[in-house]
Motif scaffolding. Sequence first.
Motif, PDB file in Angstrom:
ATOM      1  N   TYR A  64       0.869  -1.162   0.077  1.00 36.95           N
ATOM      2  CA  TYR A  64       0.196   0.149  -0.161  1.00 36.95           C
ATOM      3  C   TYR A  64       0.952   1.184   0.137  1.00 36.95           C
ATOM      4  O   TYR A  64       1.669   1.379   0.789  1.00 36.95           O
TER       5      TYR A  64
ATOM      6  N   ALA B  55       1.945  -5.480   2.914  1.00 40.45           N
ATOM      7  CA  ALA B  55       0.817  -6.272   3.634  1.00 40.45           C
ATOM      8  C   ALA B  55       1.121  -7.646   3.176  1.00 40.45           C
ATOM      9  O   ALA B  55       0.836  -8.485   4.031  1.00 40.45           O
TER      10      ALA B  55
ATOM     11  N   SER C  92      -3.413  -8.968  14.313  1.00 40.73           N
ATOM     12  CA  SER C  92      -4.059  -7.957  13.565  1.00 40.73           C
ATOM     13  C   SER C  92      -3.062  -7.290  12.849  1.00 40.73           C
ATOM     14  O   SER C  92      -1.924  -7.033  13.407  1.00 40.73           O
ATOM     15  N   GLY C  93      -3.188  -7.002  11.468  1.00 36.29           N
ATOM     16  CA  GLY C  93      -2.326  -6.048  10.695  1.00 36.29           C
ATOM     17  C   GLY C  93      -1.341  -7.302   9.935  1.00 36.29           C
ATOM     18  O   GLY C  93      -0.402  -6.759   9.379  1.00 36.29           O
ATOM     19  N   SER C  94      -1.529  -8.551  10.152  1.00 33.72           N
ATOM     20  CA  SER C  94      -0.484  -9.461   9.337  1.00 33.72           C
ATOM     21  C   SER C  94      -1.020  -9.761   7.897  1.00 33.72           C
ATOM     22  O   SER C  94      -0.048 -10.495   7.095  1.00 33.72           O
ATOM     23  N   GLY C  95      -2.135  -8.982   7.551  1.00 31.07           N
ATOM     24  CA  GLY C  95      -2.353  -9.208   6.235  1.00 31.07           C
ATOM     25  C   GLY C  95      -3.477 -10.117   5.840  1.00 31.07           C
ATOM     26  O   GLY C  95      -3.476 -10.297   4.542  1.00 31.07           O
ATOM     27  N   LYS C  96      -4.413 -10.772   6.447  1.00 29.22           N
ATOM     28  CA  LYS C  96      -5.143 -11.444   6.231  1.00 29.22           C
ATOM     29  C   LYS C  96      -6.386 -11.043   5.419  1.00 29.22           C
ATOM     30  O   LYS C  96      -6.604 -11.709   4.312  1.00 29.22           O
ATOM     31  N   SER C  97      -6.735  -9.846   5.863  1.00 30.39           N
ATOM     32  CA  SER C  97      -7.882  -9.339   5.001  1.00 30.39           C
ATOM     33  C   SER C  97      -7.397  -8.829   3.559  1.00 30.39           C
ATOM     34  O   SER C  97      -7.927  -9.268   2.343  1.00 30.39           O
ATOM     35  N   THR C  98      -6.233  -8.438   3.412  1.00 28.97           N
ATOM     36  CA  THR C  98      -5.535  -8.114   2.197  1.00 28.97           C
ATOM     37  C   THR C  98      -5.290  -9.210   1.162  1.00 28.97           C
ATOM     38  O   THR C  98      -5.742  -9.187   0.225  1.00 28.97           O
TER      39      THR C  98
HETATM   40  N1  ADP Z   1      -6.389   0.295   2.016  1.00 29.79           N
HETATM   41  C1  ADP Z   1      -5.037   0.301   3.020  1.00 29.79           C
HETATM   42  N2  ADP Z   1      -4.173   1.309   2.818  1.00 29.79           N
HETATM   43  C2  ADP Z   1      -3.048   1.486   3.392  1.00 29.79           C
HETATM   44  N3  ADP Z   1      -2.825   0.296   4.237  1.00 29.79           N
HETATM   45  C3  ADP Z   1      -3.468  -0.573   4.481  1.00 29.79           C
HETATM   46  C4  ADP Z   1      -4.545  -0.785   3.808  1.00 29.79           C
HETATM   47  N4  ADP Z   1      -5.333  -1.917   4.048  1.00 29.79           N
HETATM   48  C5  ADP Z   1      -4.382  -2.462   5.072  1.00 29.79           C
HETATM   49  N5  ADP Z   1      -3.467  -1.806   5.284  1.00 29.79           N
HETATM   50  C6  ADP Z   1      -2.081  -2.161   6.087  1.00 29.79           C
HETATM   51  O1  ADP Z   1      -1.710  -3.274   5.657  1.00 29.79           O
HETATM   52  C7  ADP Z   1      -1.293  -4.314   6.812  1.00 29.79           C
HETATM   53  C8  ADP Z   1      -2.152  -5.393   6.598  1.00 29.79           C
HETATM   54  O2  ADP Z   1      -3.516  -5.209   6.898  1.00 29.79           O
HETATM   55  P1  ADP Z   1      -4.887  -6.032   6.754  1.00 29.79           P
HETATM   56  O3  ADP Z   1      -4.691  -6.829   5.505  1.00 29.79           O
HETATM   57  O4  ADP Z   1      -6.177  -5.443   6.890  1.00 29.79           O
HETATM   58  O5  ADP Z   1      -4.378  -7.108   8.036  1.00 29.79           O
HETATM   59  P2  ADP Z   1      -5.336  -8.155   8.978  1.00 29.79           P
HETATM   60  O6  ADP Z   1      -6.620  -8.308   8.320  1.00 29.79           O
HETATM   61  O7  ADP Z   1      -4.542  -9.071   9.437  1.00 29.79           O
HETATM   62  O8  ADP Z   1      -5.618  -7.276  10.111  1.00 29.79           O
HETATM   63  C9  ADP Z   1      -1.652  -3.384   7.959  1.00 29.79           C
HETATM   64  O9  ADP Z   1      -0.569  -2.870   8.278  1.00 29.79           O
HETATM   65  C10 ADP Z   1      -2.580  -2.357   7.317  1.00 29.79           C
HETATM   66  O10 ADP Z   1      -2.307  -1.165   8.027  1.00 29.79           O
END
Ligand code: ADP
Lengths: 248, 202
Positions: A21, A30, A50-56
């Motif tokens: 990102y 991510a 949290s923040g490990s990249g799961k949603s990404t």
């Molecule tokens: N749209 C975005 N823009 C910038 N940074 C992002 C965005 N979405 C996620 N991040 C960052 O990417 C990393 C992984 O996030 P995310 O995939 O949401 O993790 P999780 O779902 O495991 O909590 C985190 O550091 C988060 O802050």
Amino acid sequence: MTGHAADSDILLQLDGVSMQYGRGETAITALAGVDLSVSRGELVAVMGASGSGKSTLLTVAGGLTPPTSGEVVVEGHWLSQLSARELATLRRRSLGFVFQDFNLIPSLTALENVSLPLELDGWTSKKAHRPALDALTIVELGDRAGHFPSDLSGGQQQRVAIARAVVGGRSLILADEPTGALDSTTGELVLRMLRSRVDAGAGAGGILVTHDARHAAWADRIVFLRDGRIVDESRASAVSSLLAGLQA
Amino acid sequence: MSVRQSLLAILNQGPCYGYQLRAEFDRRTGSTWPLNVGQIYNTLDRLERDGLVQKADIDADGQNYVEITDAGRAEVAEWLGSPVVRTMATRDELAIKLAIAVTLPGVDIAQVIQVQRTATMRTLQELTRTKNATADPESSEQLAWLLVIDSLIFAAEAEVRWLDHSESRLTRARAAGLADPLPLNTDVPKRGRPAKTVQANA
Ligand SMILES: Nc1ncnc2c1ncn2[C@@H]1O[C@H](COP(=O)(O)OP(=O)(O)O)[C@@H](O)[C@H]1O
Ligand SMILES: [Mg+2]
């Protein structure tokens, strides 16, 4: 579906997928070189802080955002090779998302919510009715088809969301903390529905993101993410050594 | 593990002989904690010494029956009526291992935690599979066995949560510049420590 679908047991493949990102100094990595595949009949759980990249990971796997590098292959289609229209069609026909907060449309009944993806794909609402009701029946809500989301409990709403994710034979379910807003017992029921969908032999598979160990344990395989990398994996063995002597 | 009280509670149902007690214990616990007959007899000896059981008849096959005493019955009631207290003395290997590991230089503690997490999750997967493959209990044995499975599931879950907690605690400590490894303390008093060369019979 296209002829590709039956060609392989692999539903989804991520090959060296990285995701950043932003750019330059402030760029956030991510995902960093993730390799992952999901076969038909397989439920893969993703765990990580949290923040490990799961949603990404789910967003990229579902073609909602292209990865910075690497390749995503869904049912044999290289997402990078598809036009925006082809990608949208593939998403509608092959993929179903389930989110923590259900994301149902409040002004539509359960049946209409589940029919929606089919109607967006050009089905008449009359034609969409049958498969939508089938999907609701799978999640044991056939008798609630006419109810609005506000008349349903959280667990029931999530089961409607699962029906919407699988309606019309869509095969890849991507669930991001689907039990996050539910109590433990209700969450378990939602898991049971996901599991039975994947076990139904219809060629479906899925990724389940969760931080709940007891729910992740329903998966065939668990991958552990740390700082955007898969650091380990747990696969349930066919015959449990632990429980070998335990069967009554 | 309360073998002693468990055996006593079984004897509260009526007189038993050693092998019979073992079979009764096994079928009530799904054979999760197999006991050997030696353990059974040792336990029975101590129960008899403490006046909680006494020798009863010997049957035609030469089996020595043991029966519960009134004091034994009271102990069973006491056991069932009080909670299990997990004392500090309960040796928790994992907690000790992590506590030591954090203080050692050159140990990737996140990796130590992950290795444990993977192993525990695998156990949890297997327990979950087994539980899901089990129909609703139709007998008391099956019900007892499901309770044991549930307890193992909850224990595994608790362990994973504790690992997650430890990992984030460690991450925060590291970020704050804490959690440095402990080098060996070279200032240990030498007094009282026998010199290497001194022989006991010198
Ligand atoms: N749209 C975005 N823009 C910038 N940074 C992002 C965005 N979405 C996620 N991040 C960052 O990417 C990393 C992984 O996030 P995310 O995939 O949401 O993790 P999780 O779902 O495991 O909590 C985190 O550091 C988060 O802050
Ligand atoms: Mg997330």
